[in-house]
Design an enzyme around this catalytic site. Structure first.
Site, PDB file in Angstrom:
ATOM      1  N   HIS A 149       2.164   6.460   3.320  1.00 31.61           N
ATOM      2  CA  HIS A 149       1.480   7.759   3.381  1.00 31.61           C
ATOM      3  C   HIS A 149       2.118   8.680   4.413  1.00 31.61           C
ATOM      4  CE1 HIS A 149      -0.634   6.471   6.948  1.00 31.61           C
ATOM      5  NE2 HIS A 149      -1.083   5.417   6.318  1.00 31.61           N
ATOM      6  N   HIS A 199       3.077   7.525   7.786  1.00 35.55           N
ATOM      7  CA  HIS A 199       4.317   6.749   7.889  1.00 35.55           C
ATOM      8  C   HIS A 199       5.529   7.657   7.826  1.00 35.55           C
ATOM      9  CE1 HIS A 199       1.441   3.670   6.089  1.00 35.55           C
ATOM     10  NE2 HIS A 199       1.627   3.314   7.347  1.00 35.55           N
ATOM     11  N   LYS A 215       0.872  -1.167   0.000  1.00 37.20           N
ATOM     12  CA  LYS A 215       0.000   0.000   0.000  1.00 37.20           C
ATOM     13  C   LYS A 215       0.906   1.213   0.000  1.00 37.20           C
ATOM     14  CE  LYS A 215      -3.817  -1.903   2.650  1.00 37.20           C
ATOM     15  NZ  LYS A 215      -4.496  -1.739   3.932  1.00 37.20           N
TER      16      LYS A 215
HETATM   17  N1  ARG Z   1       0.968  -0.607   9.794  1.00 36.40           N
HETATM   18  C1  ARG Z   1       0.142   0.213  10.641  1.00 36.40           C
HETATM   19  C2  ARG Z   1      -0.549   1.274   9.797  1.00 36.40           C
HETATM   20  O1  ARG Z   1      -0.055   1.655   8.774  1.00 36.40           O
HETATM   21  C3  ARG Z   1       0.919   0.873  11.743  1.00 36.40           C
HETATM   22  C4  ARG Z   1       1.522  -0.084  12.737  1.00 36.40           C
HETATM   23  C5  ARG Z   1       1.901   0.589  14.018  1.00 36.40           C
HETATM   24  N2  ARG Z   1       2.426  -0.317  14.996  1.00 36.40           N
HETATM   25  C6  ARG Z   1       1.713  -1.179  15.715  1.00 36.40           C
HETATM   26  N3  ARG Z   1       2.352  -1.975  16.546  1.00 36.40           N
HETATM   27  N4  ARG Z   1       0.414  -1.249  15.634  1.00 36.40           N
HETATM   28  O2  ARG Z   1      -1.572   1.781  10.192  1.00 36.40           O
END
Ligand code: ARG
Length: 475
Positions: free
Chosen positions: A40, A43, A37
């Site tokens: 964004h 991130h 994906k």
């Molecule tokens: N991959 C998730 C997202 O993009 C964020 C992960 C953050 N870390 C966690 N341990 N939940 O929304």
């Protein structure tokens, strides 16, 4: 004044660091994008803020474990495998994995809208992956590895690194003990066939643990991941650097950990941040970090060409533009309290005036130039009596506060404390050398001033590094 100048002279780059964290461990979960994906803004912010928090804690002597917890599991991988088998290209995958996977993912979603049977097929593929279908898993593993490899290169450009690339997939098959534990403690209830933890008494709604079809969720995986991190690191703190949209998720997570009786639940903290509006590149909505950095560089380069007199001393314009562009992006993100939203605005970020990374780089390069051209040596014994002007005293006073600022910024997980402090130092420097120069002054005076400016450069450079910036000697 004497003591702060002496201290900086003795400690140099170590000034501002301490050992308060010796023997303690901080685990930081940051960046954590989703494979396939688009990367964004959330991130990007997580990467920048997390990296700065990492550096702050390292400065305080903590052992820091940086974890990139990838979104690398879920139904969308069934769709991706489907898309790759149908439209994918080996060559593109090898050349530009992230770009190709995002492209396939978007195409698959588009086609599936017209033909819902594609979703059916994707679900079937993913169910196969969950059941251990080795052929599909091998392909998925390649997607994951090639994406990481490519991401590493871009992170390196930003000076960002991780101790561990983990991800949601790592907890596949490790959630049963969590579910059993919840059951044993009487926390799990069944609601419409799904298993949930009712947190409505805490105002946190109902947390879904396992769906009716047996599928587990993001929250379930995070429960397993937190326990795994505790077992491996016995952390003093665990920070999740994630957008404020996920506040409820983390409140539920921490609450459930506490209900499970984990006394370390209160070592966990959601380091939340606000949104960015209008982030785009000339190519359109920015989805690739690399494009964003390239655009920062190109724009910085244009600025340099427009103002050649300002960059007369630069040895390598390309490298300078790259660092300048990155500094602009980093600083724009870190100069306000992280919870605040901000607007993405290239022109403002790349300005020499105002609260910008370019302004800071410029202040640093300028003081470095003064030191280079001072015409006197840096010496240990200086006559501080020579530094009687109010501007000099103000500058020294600010330098004295640096170690406190580092500690405060770390405690609050708030790099903006450092960003704002550095703006103050740069401003004070600006005033101090407006009238007071080094070159051509009587020796004792020149040496005292040099020593103060040199100390200021040390602090500016260290502080910039805490923000992830690379201080430049010339600009
Ligand atoms: N991959 C998730 C997202 O993009 C964020 C992960 C953050 N870390 C966690 N341990 N939940 O929304």
């Amino acid at each position: 004044m004497e003591s702060v100048l002496d201290r900086i002279y003795r400690e140099r780059e170590r000034y501002g660091t301490s050992q308060v964290g010796a023997g303690k461990t901080v685990v930081i979960d940051y960046s954590s994008p989703n494979i396939a994906k688009p990367f964004h803004v959330g991130h990007l912010r997580s990467t920048i803020i997390g990296n700065s928090i990492r550096r702050l804690y390292e400065a305080l002597g903590y052992r820091v474990v940086g974890i990139n917890y990838l979104g690398d599991w879920g139904k969308q991988f069934g769709l991706l495998v489907y898309a790759f088998r149908r439209w994918g290209s080996e060559r593109k995958l090898r050349e530009n994995a992230i770009g190709h996977l995002v492209e396939l993912y978007i195409q698959a979603n588009r086609e599936a809208e017209a033909d819902p049977s594609i979703h059916e097929e994707a679900r079937r593929i993913f169910a196969g992956m969950e059941a251990g279908d080795e052929k599909t898993l091998a392909l998925w593993r390649r997607f994951r590895e090639l994406s990481i490899e490519e991401a590493r290169r871009v992170y390196a450009r930003l000076g960002v690194s991780f101790d561990e690339y983990s991800g949601e997939s790592c907890y596949q098959g490790k959630m049963e003990p969590v579910v059993q534990d919840l059951k044993k403690k009487g926390l799990l209830t069944v609601s419409e066939g799904a298993e949930v933890v009712d947190l409505s008494g805490d105002g946190l709604g109902v947390a879904l643990i396992r769906k009716r079809d047996g599928a587990t969720l993001y929250l379930t995986r995070d429960l397993a991941a937190a326990r795994d991190r505790w077992e491996r690191y016995h952390f003093d703190r665990l920070f999740y650097v994630v957008a404020a949209d996920q506040t409820l998720h983390f409140k539920q997570l921490f609450r459930i950990l506490a209900l499970l009786g984990h006394e370390w639940a209160d070592h966990c903290r959601h380091v939340e941040f606000g949104r960015v509006h209008g982030m785009s590149t000339r190519k359109g909505e920015a989805v690739f970090l690399d494009d964003l950095l390239n655009e920062g560089k190109a724009r910085a380069f244009e600025r340099m060409r427009e103002n050649p007199e300002k960059f007369a001393e630069v040895d390598d314009p390309e490298a300078t533009a790259d660092v300048a562009g990155i500094s602009a992006i980093l600083f724009a993100d870190l100069c306000n309290r992280r919870i605040k939203n901000y607007d993405f605005d290239w022109d403002r970020f790349l300005s020499f005036e105002g609260r910008t990374g370019i302004y800071l780089q410029n202040a640093h390069a300028r003081v470095a130039g003064i030191i280079r051209k001072a015409g006197v040596e840096l010496v240990e014994e200086v006559d501080v009596g020579q530094l009687s002007e109010p501007e000099m005293i103000e500058l020294a006073r600010l330098l004295l506060h640096y170690p406190d600022q580092v500690a405060r910024a770390a405690e609050a997980c708030e790099p903006s404390v450092i960003a704002n402090y550095l703006l103050d130092v740069a401003g004070a420097l600006h005033k101090a050398y407006h009238e007071d120069r080094v070159k051509g002054e009587a020796r004792a005076r020149a040496q005292a001033r040099l020593r103060l400016f040199w100390s200021a450069q040390i602090v500016l450079a260290s502080g910039m590094r805490l923000l992830g910036m690379t201080p430049m000697e010339k600009m």
